[in-house]
Design a protein around this motif. Structure first.
Motif, PDB file in Angstrom:
ATOM      1  N   HIS A 109      56.269 -24.645  12.148  1.00 25.86           N
ATOM      2  CA  HIS A 109      57.563 -24.460  11.503  1.00 25.86           C
ATOM      3  C   HIS A 109      58.214 -25.810  11.220  1.00 25.86           C
ATOM      4  N   LEU A 110      59.107 -25.795  10.266  1.00 21.34           N
ATOM      5  CA  LEU A 110      59.894 -26.987   9.964  1.00 21.34           C
ATOM      6  C   LEU A 110      61.142 -26.959  10.829  1.00 21.34           C
ATOM      7  N   GLY A 111      61.168 -27.800  11.817  1.00 21.10           N
ATOM      8  CA  GLY A 111      62.301 -27.832  12.730  1.00 21.10           C
ATOM      9  C   GLY A 111      63.519 -28.505  12.131  1.00 21.10           C
ATOM     10  N   ARG A 112      64.648 -28.068  12.597  1.00 25.27           N
ATOM     11  CA  ARG A 112      65.902 -28.613  12.074  1.00 25.27           C
ATOM     12  C   ARG A 112      66.012 -30.114  12.315  1.00 25.27           C
ATOM     13  N   GLY A 113      65.528 -30.569  13.449  1.00 29.83           N
ATOM     14  CA  GLY A 113      65.723 -31.970  13.823  1.00 29.83           C
ATOM     15  C   GLY A 113      65.033 -32.955  12.906  1.00 29.83           C
ATOM     16  N   LEU A 114      63.945 -32.528  12.248  1.00 32.06           N
ATOM     17  CA  LEU A 114      63.184 -33.452  11.419  1.00 32.06           C
ATOM     18  C   LEU A 114      64.019 -34.008  10.275  1.00 32.06           C
ATOM     19  N   PRO A 168      65.102 -24.424   7.585  1.00 31.88           N
ATOM     20  CA  PRO A 168      66.200 -24.597   8.542  1.00 31.88           C
ATOM     21  C   PRO A 168      67.523 -24.887   7.842  1.00 31.88           C
ATOM     22  N   GLU A 169      68.597 -24.778   8.597  1.00 29.85           N
ATOM     23  CA  GLU A 169      69.884 -25.243   8.086  1.00 29.85           C
ATOM     24  C   GLU A 169      69.789 -26.743   7.834  1.00 29.85           C
ATOM     25  N   LEU A 170      70.419 -27.183   6.771  1.00 26.60           N
ATOM     26  CA  LEU A 170      70.249 -28.553   6.324  1.00 26.60           C
ATOM     27  C   LEU A 170      71.490 -29.383   6.623  1.00 26.60           C
ATOM     28  N   PRO A 171      71.288 -30.639   6.994  1.00 24.39           N
ATOM     29  CA  PRO A 171      72.419 -31.473   7.407  1.00 24.39           C
ATOM     30  C   PRO A 171      73.211 -31.983   6.213  1.00 24.39           C
ATOM     31  N   HIS A 172      74.432 -32.381   6.455  1.00 24.89           N
ATOM     32  CA  HIS A 172      75.213 -33.063   5.434  1.00 24.89           C
ATOM     33  C   HIS A 172      74.780 -34.520   5.433  1.00 24.89           C
ATOM     34  N   THR A 173      74.167 -34.940   4.346  1.00 25.65           N
ATOM     35  CA  THR A 173      73.647 -36.296   4.290  1.00 25.65           C
ATOM     36  C   THR A 173      73.800 -36.858   2.886  1.00 25.65           C
ATOM     37  N   ILE A 174      74.037 -38.159   2.812  1.00 28.87           N
ATOM     38  CA  ILE A 174      74.099 -38.843   1.524  1.00 28.87           C
ATOM     39  C   ILE A 174      72.829 -39.631   1.266  1.00 28.87           C
ATOM     40  N   SER A 175      71.904 -39.627   2.216  1.00 30.01           N
ATOM     41  CA  SER A 175      70.703 -40.447   2.103  1.00 30.01           C
ATOM     42  C   SER A 175      69.560 -39.740   1.386  1.00 30.01           C
ATOM     43  N   LEU A 176      69.343 -38.466   1.700  1.00 27.99           N
ATOM     44  CA  LEU A 176      68.160 -37.773   1.218  1.00 27.99           C
ATOM     45  C   LEU A 176      68.239 -37.531  -0.289  1.00 27.99           C
TER      46      LEU A 176
END
Length: 288
Positions: A17-22, A43-51
């Protein structure tokens, strides 16, 4: 790995599985997990400006695209093609206004529905593929607002309208895949305004008329496929007959083949199935 910016684990036969932490790493810019055997829900995805690039195509992911996709505010490249995704498209995808490449291809377990309204906001799109995503109804007139489109692939769906004349306003369009739908009417003459057009697939629809005085006058079209028993097409590179069910039956766009992270996910060429042609370089790029 706190400073990790590029993660490319594609083509490794990975399972699990694709873990959230990755994805919850502050500096990640490119993630390529495509062509593996990953499964389970996204997974739920983080708020990020990098990706900026997320390539998950050709796995076995199931379930819906999470509404938290909106958190990837600088995402330019999203490919979830050829998984087992289902449900509806989250409206929050319309907040990804930096997207240039969006491939949802080959997830035919999506709930049947119209051309996704969220795409109306994605005015920076250069490539949009909705191939085999259970779309129905009409190709909307607002499609002309996606003025930077180079590729539009809506093949293998159930669109049953006429081809909108405003499609002739997509002046950057090079690849237009409309085949294997239920489109009706004439091929609109404004398609002659598409001076950069290189590929036009019209076969397996219910179109009529002639393209002799329109598309055939576009000197740059090297691949043109139509149902020549219904559409007069003396310049077609391939004519399909009603009795030939397998005509042009390949998956024409061989995934996005996109480009590795080393290219910044910029596409140097389009890769098509062998029965059409092997490589069609971008008009404004060099051969790979």
């Amino acid at each position: 790995l706190h400073d990790l910016q590029v993660l490319d684990l594609s083509n490794n036969q990975l399972e699990g599985h694709l873990g959230r932490g990755l994805l919850w790493r502050r500096d990640l810019r490119y993630v390529a997990l495509n062509h593996n055997n990953l499964e389970g829900s996204l997974p739920e995805l983080p708020h990020t400006i990098s990706l900026t690039s997320l390539a998950l195509q050709d796995n076995f992911f199931q379930g819906t695209i999470p509404s938290s996709i909106r958190n990837l505010i600088n995402l330019k490249h999203l490919d979830v093609s050829n998984n087992r995704l289902s449900g509806t498209f989250p409206n929050s995808m319309g907040l990804l206004t930096n997207l240039q490449y969006l491939f949802l291809t080959g997830n035919n377990q999506f709930v049947s529905g119209p051309f996704p309204e969220f795409a109306r906001n994605l005015t920076r799109l250069q490539e949009l593929s909705l191939q085999a995503t259970s779309r129905t109804g009409a190709i909307p007139d607002w499609i002309h607002s996606l003025s930077e489109l180079v590729l539009l692939d809506v093949s293998r769906n159930d669109f049953n309208s006429t081809i909108p004349t405003v499609i002739g306003e997509l002046s950057e369009l090079e690849y237009l895949l409309l085949n294997r739908n239920k489109l009706t009417g004439w091929v609109p003459h404004p398609i002659t305004h598409l001076k950069k057009l290189r590929m036009l697939l019209l076969d397996r629809n219910s179109l009529t008329g002639s393209v002799k005085g329109s598309v055939c006058r576009l000197g740059g079209v090297s691949v043109l496929v139509a149902d020549c028993e219904e559409v007069e097409c003396p310049c077609c590179s391939l004519c399909c007959k009603d009795s030939e069910g397998s005509c042009n039956d390949g998956t024409i766009l061989s995934e996005s083949y996109d480009p590795m992270w080393g290219n910044g996910f910029e596409r140097p060429a389009f890769n098509y199935s062998a029965d059409v042609m092997y490589i069609m370089p971008r008009a404004n790029t060099n051969e790979p």
